[in-house]
Design an enzyme around this catalytic site. Structure first.
Site, PDB file in Angstrom:
ATOM      1  N   TRP A   1       5.346   2.707  -8.084  1.00  0.00           N
ATOM      2  CA  TRP A   1       4.474   1.842  -8.887  1.00  0.00           C
ATOM      3  C   TRP A   1       4.339   2.454 -10.279  1.00  0.00           C
ATOM      4  O   TRP A   1       4.022   3.645 -10.410  1.00  0.00           O
ATOM      5  CB  TRP A   1       3.109   1.748  -8.203  1.00  0.00           C
ATOM      6  CG  TRP A   1       2.118   0.882  -8.884  1.00  0.00           C
ATOM      7  CD1 TRP A   1       2.300  -0.388  -9.354  1.00  0.00           C
ATOM      8  CD2 TRP A   1       0.749   1.206  -9.163  1.00  0.00           C
ATOM      9  NE1 TRP A   1       1.138  -0.861  -9.906  1.00  0.00           N
ATOM     10  CE2 TRP A   1       0.173   0.092  -9.808  1.00  0.00           C
ATOM     11  CE3 TRP A   1      -0.038   2.331  -8.935  1.00  0.00           C
ATOM     12  CZ2 TRP A   1      -1.148   0.080 -10.218  1.00  0.00           C
ATOM     13  CZ3 TRP A   1      -1.351   2.320  -9.337  1.00  0.00           C
ATOM     14  CH2 TRP A   1      -1.908   1.200  -9.975  1.00  0.00           C
TER      15      TRP A   1
ATOM     16  N   ASP B   1      -0.910   6.807  -0.783  1.00  0.00           N
ATOM     17  CA  ASP B   1      -1.457   5.653  -1.509  1.00  0.00           C
ATOM     18  C   ASP B   1      -1.263   4.435  -0.622  1.00  0.00           C
ATOM     19  O   ASP B   1      -0.132   3.985  -0.416  1.00  0.00           O
ATOM     20  CB  ASP B   1      -0.730   5.488  -2.843  1.00  0.00           C
ATOM     21  CG  ASP B   1      -1.277   4.319  -3.661  1.00  0.00           C
ATOM     22  OD1 ASP B   1      -2.252   3.679  -3.225  1.00  0.00           O
ATOM     23  OD2 ASP B   1      -0.702   4.033  -4.738  1.00  0.00           O
TER      24      ASP B   1
ATOM     25  N   ALA C   1      -2.259   0.728  -0.468  1.00  0.00           N
ATOM     26  CA  ALA C   1      -2.849  -0.353  -1.262  1.00  0.00           C
ATOM     27  C   ALA C   1      -2.657  -1.732  -0.635  1.00  0.00           C
ATOM     28  O   ALA C   1      -3.193  -2.711  -1.157  1.00  0.00           O
ATOM     29  CB  ALA C   1      -2.234  -0.356  -2.666  1.00  0.00           C
TER      30      ALA C   1
ATOM     31  N   LYS D   1      -5.912  -6.141  -2.617  1.00  0.00           N
ATOM     32  CA  LYS D   1      -5.023  -7.129  -2.004  1.00  0.00           C
ATOM     33  C   LYS D   1      -5.561  -7.637  -0.677  1.00  0.00           C
ATOM     34  O   LYS D   1      -5.670  -8.849  -0.456  1.00  0.00           O
ATOM     35  CB  LYS D   1      -3.622  -6.521  -1.804  1.00  0.00           C
ATOM     36  CG  LYS D   1      -3.031  -5.844  -3.030  1.00  0.00           C
ATOM     37  CD  LYS D   1      -2.897  -6.780  -4.210  1.00  0.00           C
ATOM     38  CE  LYS D   1      -2.085  -6.174  -5.344  1.00  0.00           C
ATOM     39  NZ  LYS D   1      -2.662  -4.954  -5.936  1.00  0.00           N
TER      40      LYS D   1
END
Length: 394
Positions: free
Chosen positions: A127, A208, A210, A243
């Site tokens: 990312w 991470d 997400a 999200k």
């Protein structure tokens, strides 16, 4: 003073949004923006969140500060969601953060205080915001190979080979699920090998996560993280609710510490909260409070999980339909990997010139590295989109 400044480089995704909005052509397709969209191209407020906000509005009687760690009920619920209901959380400490990016930066600041000379290893690609967040905290970064654009698969052996060169105490940032930008993910056996390597080399995993719930399901998407947690003495986690709860603009995230024992966890938490105090002091409350209400109420949680599953299954259907359309139009299996990837993104392996042609000739918008937002695929226009993509291939 300000006359010495030069304009900052434009954010490519935000610039793409502007170009898309200014395009008057009918039938234009937006595959660039990283938010979930329904069939009508909208990003709705989830049913359970809307009800939770109503309850919050009726029950909240003050707007005073909650403290540096934020909503403690939210923190406890997020730790269980991430590590599992049956996990031993006595070694885990959680701080609410302003979004996933805020959680990343908070953990990065803790790393700077703990291991200032350590290198943070990032997947290639990763990312785009990972790099500036780590650098802003003064951390060194290096890449490890991850994605093979030709096959759409993980370069797993190359990844392990690179990480074997990491120094003891280095940090390995791993995408917990739904890799952004590729959609190519580690399987269970590969997660186990990563855990072996991390333990053997004395590396610190930094996960991470997400998109929990967008790939294979809430628990399946956290399986790799939980495997690591059962094996390693220490770990760091940055979690985002943007999200899976669709609270993008409310900025809801959590930074988590897994330490060797509760006493070390308390010390690390004190340092992380000290870093929070210096950056933003207290996190915003509204979105986290709504998420807490959902996770603590059996009915709302069930409704949230049902809607999240609807979103996940829709993206899987879109992946399969898109891969089939590309196979029909290209008369090849070049893009079959799209169906096996998981999450909101896939990288198609197109050049920047081909991406530019799609925009100018066909009003198809995607990020320059050919990352697409699967949720933006047109359900009734797959063949037309696939035909446009095939038309720009060399």
């Amino acid at each position: 003073m300000f006359e010495t400044l030069q304009p900052a480089p434009a954010d490519k995704i935000l610039a793409l949004i502007g170009l898309y909005r200014a395009d008057p052509r009918p039938g234009k397709v937006d595959l660039g923006v990283g938010v979930y969209k329904d069939r009508d191209g909208k990003t709705p407020v989830m049913r359970a969140l809307r009800e939770a906000e109503k309850r919050l509005l009726q029950s909240q009687d003050t707007k005073t500060y909650l403290g540096l760690a934020g909503d403690t009920g939210f923190n406890a619920a997020m730790a269980k969601l991430t590590f599992g209901d049956k996990a031993d959380l006595s070694r885990v400490r959680t701080a609410q953060a302003p979004g996933g990016s805020g959680a990343l930066r908070l953990v990065a600041e803790l790393l700077k205080r703990t291991r200032a000379d350590a290198t943070v290893w990032l997947s290639d690609p990763t990312w785009p915001n990972h790099m500036p967040v780590m650098r802003a905290a003064g951390l060194q970064i290096r890449d490890y190979p991850y994605f093979d654009a030709a096959s759409g698969a993980v370069r797993f052996r190359d990844m392990l080979a690179a990480l074997r060169t990491a120094e003891r105490g280095d940090v390995v940032l791993l995408h917990g699920c739904c890799h952004n930008p590729t959609g190519a993910n580690l399987d269970a056996a590969q997660w186990a090998e990563v855990a072996d390597l991390v333990v053997e080399r004395g590396l610190l995993p930094f996960v991470d996560i997400a998109y929990q719930g967008f790939g294979e399901g809430l628990d399946a998407d956290a399986a790799g993280l939980r495997l690591l947690a059962a094996r390693v003495p220490e770990m760091l986690v940055a979690s985002s609710c943007s999200k899976n709860f669709a609270v993008y603009r409310d900025r809801v995230g959590a930074a988590m510490i897994l330490a060797r024992d509760g006493a070390e966890a308390d010390v690390a938490m004190s340092q992380m909260l000290s870093a929070a105090r210096a950056m933003y002091s207290m996190p915003p409350d509204h979105g986290a409070a709504a998420v807490r209400i959902v996770l603590e109420d059996d009915g709302l949680r069930a409704d949230w999980q049902a809607e999240l599953e609807e979103m996940r299954l829709r993206m899987l259907r879109l992946r399969v339909a898109f891969a089939e359309a590309l196979r029909r139009q290209s008369n090849s299996d070049r893009f079959d990997f799209v169906a096996s990837h998981r999450g909101m993104f896939s990288r198609l392996g197109l050049s920047e010139a081909q991406v530019e042609r799609l925009r100018t000739e066909h009003a198809v918008y995607m990020v320059g590295d050919s990352r697409i937002n699967v949720a933006g695929l047109p359900e009734d226009g797959m063949d037309a989109l696939a035909k446009a993509i095939v038309s720009v291939l060399d």
